[in-house]
Scaffold this active site. Structure first.
Site, PDB file in Angstrom:
ATOM      1  N   LYS A 116      -3.628  -3.788  -8.072  1.00 36.25           N
ATOM      2  CA  LYS A 116      -2.365  -3.545  -7.375  1.00 36.25           C
ATOM      3  C   LYS A 116      -1.764  -4.809  -6.785  1.00 36.25           C
ATOM      4  CE  LYS A 116      -3.003   1.224  -6.317  1.00 36.25           C
ATOM      5  NZ  LYS A 116      -2.831   2.177  -5.234  1.00 36.25           N
ATOM      6  N   GLU A 200       0.050  -3.254   3.870  1.00 40.44           N
ATOM      7  CA  GLU A 200       1.468  -2.893   3.775  1.00 40.44           C
ATOM      8  C   GLU A 200       1.918  -2.273   5.074  1.00 40.44           C
ATOM      9  OE1 GLU A 200       1.995  -0.080   0.576  1.00 40.44           O
ATOM     10  OE2 GLU A 200       2.022  -1.662  -0.935  1.00 40.44           O
ATOM     11  N   ARG A 291       0.645   4.802 -18.172  1.00 40.79           N
ATOM     12  CA  ARG A 291       0.212   5.957 -18.985  1.00 40.79           C
ATOM     13  C   ARG A 291       1.202   7.093 -18.798  1.00 40.79           C
ATOM     14  NH1 ARG A 291      -1.021   9.213 -14.749  1.00 40.79           N
ATOM     15  NH2 ARG A 291      -1.921   8.185 -12.935  1.00 40.79           N
TER      16      ARG A 291
HETATM   17  P1  ADP Z   1      -3.054   5.669  -5.257  1.00 42.04           P
HETATM   18  O1  ADP Z   1      -3.006   4.784  -6.459  1.00 42.04           O
HETATM   19  O2  ADP Z   1      -4.390   5.701  -4.592  1.00 42.04           O
HETATM   20  O3  ADP Z   1      -2.485   7.018  -5.528  1.00 42.04           O
HETATM   21  P2  ADP Z   1      -0.542   4.672  -4.090  1.00 42.04           P
HETATM   22  O4  ADP Z   1      -0.321   3.248  -3.738  1.00 42.04           O
HETATM   23  O5  ADP Z   1       0.136   5.192  -5.332  1.00 42.04           O
HETATM   24  O6  ADP Z   1      -2.126   4.945  -4.162  1.00 42.04           O
HETATM   25  O7  ADP Z   1      -0.126   5.591  -2.889  1.00 42.04           O
HETATM   26  C1  ADP Z   1      -0.337   6.991  -2.907  1.00 42.04           C
HETATM   27  C2  ADP Z   1       0.473   7.666  -1.824  1.00 42.04           C
HETATM   28  O8  ADP Z   1       0.097   7.129  -0.529  1.00 42.04           O
HETATM   29  C3  ADP Z   1       1.980   7.431  -1.908  1.00 42.04           C
HETATM   30  O9  ADP Z   1       2.610   8.324  -2.789  1.00 42.04           O
HETATM   31  C4  ADP Z   1       2.365   7.666  -0.463  1.00 42.04           C
HETATM   32  O10 ADP Z   1       2.370   9.044  -0.176  1.00 42.04           O
HETATM   33  C5  ADP Z   1       1.224   7.050   0.320  1.00 42.04           C
HETATM   34  N1  ADP Z   1       1.507   5.615   0.641  1.00 42.04           N
HETATM   35  C6  ADP Z   1       1.193   4.536  -0.098  1.00 42.04           C
HETATM   36  N2  ADP Z   1       1.643   3.394   0.473  1.00 42.04           N
HETATM   37  C7  ADP Z   1       2.275   3.753   1.621  1.00 42.04           C
HETATM   38  C8  ADP Z   1       2.962   3.034   2.676  1.00 42.04           C
HETATM   39  N3  ADP Z   1       3.081   1.696   2.658  1.00 42.04           N
HETATM   40  N4  ADP Z   1       3.467   3.757   3.710  1.00 42.04           N
HETATM   41  C9  ADP Z   1       3.340   5.109   3.749  1.00 42.04           C
HETATM   42  N5  ADP Z   1       2.713   5.837   2.798  1.00 42.04           N
HETATM   43  C10 ADP Z   1       2.174   5.185   1.744  1.00 42.04           C
END
Ligand code: ADP
Length: 449
Positions: A116, A200, A291
């Site tokens: 990531k 973040e 994907r």
């Molecule tokens: P994973 O790959 O584990 O699913 P993601 O980075 O796609 O992780 O994040 C999954 C979910 O977590 C997002 O859809 C959101 O709901 C929450 N999330 C991720 N980053 C943030 C952020 N910076 N602030 C608030 N919620 C977040």
């Protein structure tokens, strides 16, 4: 075009891919574990090969067994579906080394987006907006504190190798940063064997909006609009919509242009999804999935496209044959994931489905590998069906989904259907007024009352 494809997956997605193949006149090879010998994806395939015992590690993740199955059946390409080996760069590489086509992006792009931190750096360089945070991996706790002070609390510590919501911890204040740092790294090490983390800003009321992209091997890249996947529990999606009730046409066009330009510059090939958090009119990139997504049918319904067929055509070297202006979104689509789980505690509920009746009628699609008498094995994901509806407006789509859920019968195991009914009846949901935190609060309020 290929004459035979091996599908390295199970359940509804294996069937979904078989359906596209059959319509294209392509023969299919199913692979299965001993626990899935009676599964629908095995029954409906042209050929089937048993690749190991129930545990995924020994079957659906067993690269050597899958490649042997492809060789002995004479398959020319492998579709990985989602989950399992779909985002495994070594698998994509090995498939191609064996002279087969991998129906997905290049191993290099899978690897790049699988980390990531690299994904975010790449996207920033390509002009895609990000969530404010650290510029890369955090070397130590002190640097985590410094970045947190700069972007402002609350913050989120996330695993570079993260997925499925694991290795992610919030620190609301400076007092919590040390614990979040330690827990996120420990979880990341245990789950992914890699404890690299980044930071973040934690957005307090974003929506999760993602863009469906397709690129061919000739440099053409288009998008098929957005999906709103804000309704999540433990960062896992439960209900998805296309389009998002929050976006304007101008916003869609702008984020679509930024995303397709970025992926065209990368030379991205096949299907991909750019995930964003959207708050106060701003898009912030969080990750890219290289994907097909579980929720791809809502896009297919509003854009009248068969994304799996497109993936296969692209892997065979064909050109897209259309441009962005040919893609039109029409009406509204909703998907409810039907999991065999207790609708309050979400504990998995495997067992035998005695009675199964799939809803039907205008604008209703049921993607499922269920049948009456099917024993849901305890070894795999609890999602047993996806119910998708399409209608001219969002309001009509909600009414159609309510009607379809009423018709749906899955008897013998518990499912989340009662929760979907409650969500669809809720006034805030009906207004489209929700964020990524909405469902957790909704579920908590339901269990209290
Ligand atoms: P994973 O790959 O584990 O699913 P993601 O980075 O796609 O992780 O994040 C999954 C979910 O977590 C997002 O859809 C959101 O709901 C929450 N999330 C991720 N980053 C943030 C952020 N910076 N602030 C608030 N919620 C977040």
């Amino acid at each position: 075009m290929f004459s035979k494809i091996l599908i390295a997956n199970r359940g509804e997605i294996a069937l979904r891919i078989q359906r596209a193949c059959r319509e294209m006149g392509i023969k299919t090879v199913a692979v299965h574990s001993t626990a899935d010998a009676d599964a629908m994806h095995v029954r409906l395939a042209d050929e089937a090969v048993c690749i190991g015992p129930p545990s995924s590690r020994d079957s659906y993740l067993n690269v050597a067994a899958i490649l042997s199955a492809a060789t002995i059946t004479g398959a020319e390409a492998i579709h990985p579906g989602y989950g399992f080996l779909s985002e495994n760069a070594e698998f994509a590489e090995t498939v191609e080394e064996h002279g087969l086509a991998f129906i997905g992006p290049t191993a290099q792009h899978i690897r790049m987006m699988g980390d990531k931190i690299t994904a975010k750096t790449t996207m920033r360089e390509l002009g895609v907006p990000l969530v404010p945070g650290s510029d890369g991996a955090l070397p130590d706790l002190q640097s985590a504190r410094e970045v947190a002070e700069r972007v402002g609390y609350p913050v989120l510590i996330k695993a570079a190798a993260g997925g499925g919501g694991r290795g992610m911890k919030v620190a609301k204040t400076a007092d919590e940063i040390e614990e979040a740092w330690t827990v996120a790294r420990t979880e990341a090490r245990a789950a992914f064997g890699n404890d690299e983390v980044y930071l973040e800003k934690y957005l307090n009321r974003p929506r999760h909006i993602e863009l469906q992209i397709l690129g061919d091997a000739h440099g053409n890249v288009v998008h098929f609009g957005e999906r709103d996947c804000s309704l999540q529990r433990r960062h896992q999606k439960l209900l998805e919509e296309a389009g998002s009730p929050a976006l304007t046409d101008a916003e869609r066009e702008e984020i679509g242009r930024t995303s397709t330009e970025a992926l065209a510059r990368m030379g991205y090939r096949n299907a991909g999804t750019l995930e964003f958090l959207y708050q106060d009119g701003q898009f912030c990139f969080i990750e890219m999935n290289t994907r097909l997504q579980v929720e791809h049918p809502v896009t297919e319904m509003v854009c009248s496209v068969d994304l799996v067929r497109e993936q296969i055509r692209i892997a065979a070297g064909e050109k897209l044959g259309y441009t962005q202006k040919d893609i039109k979104m029409s009406g509204h689509a909703i998907e409810c994931r039907i999991n065999a789980e207790n609708p309050e505690t979400f504990a998995p509920s495997p067992g035998t489905v005695n009675v199964f009746h799939a809803p039907g009628g205008l604008g209703v699609r049921m993607d499922s590998a269920l049948y009456a008498g099917y024993r849901i094995p305890p070894y795999y994901d609890s999602m047993i069906a996806k119910l998708i509806v399409h209608a001219p407006t969002r309001q009509e789509a909600i009414a159609r989904m309510q009607r379809a859920l009423d018709e749906c019968v899955v008897d013998g195991v518990q499912t989340v259907i009662p929760l979907h009914r409650k969500i669809l009846a809720d006034p805030s949901f009906q207004k489209g007024d929700y964020t990524i935190h909405w469902l957790e609060n909704f579920v908590a309020a339901q269990t209290k009352s």
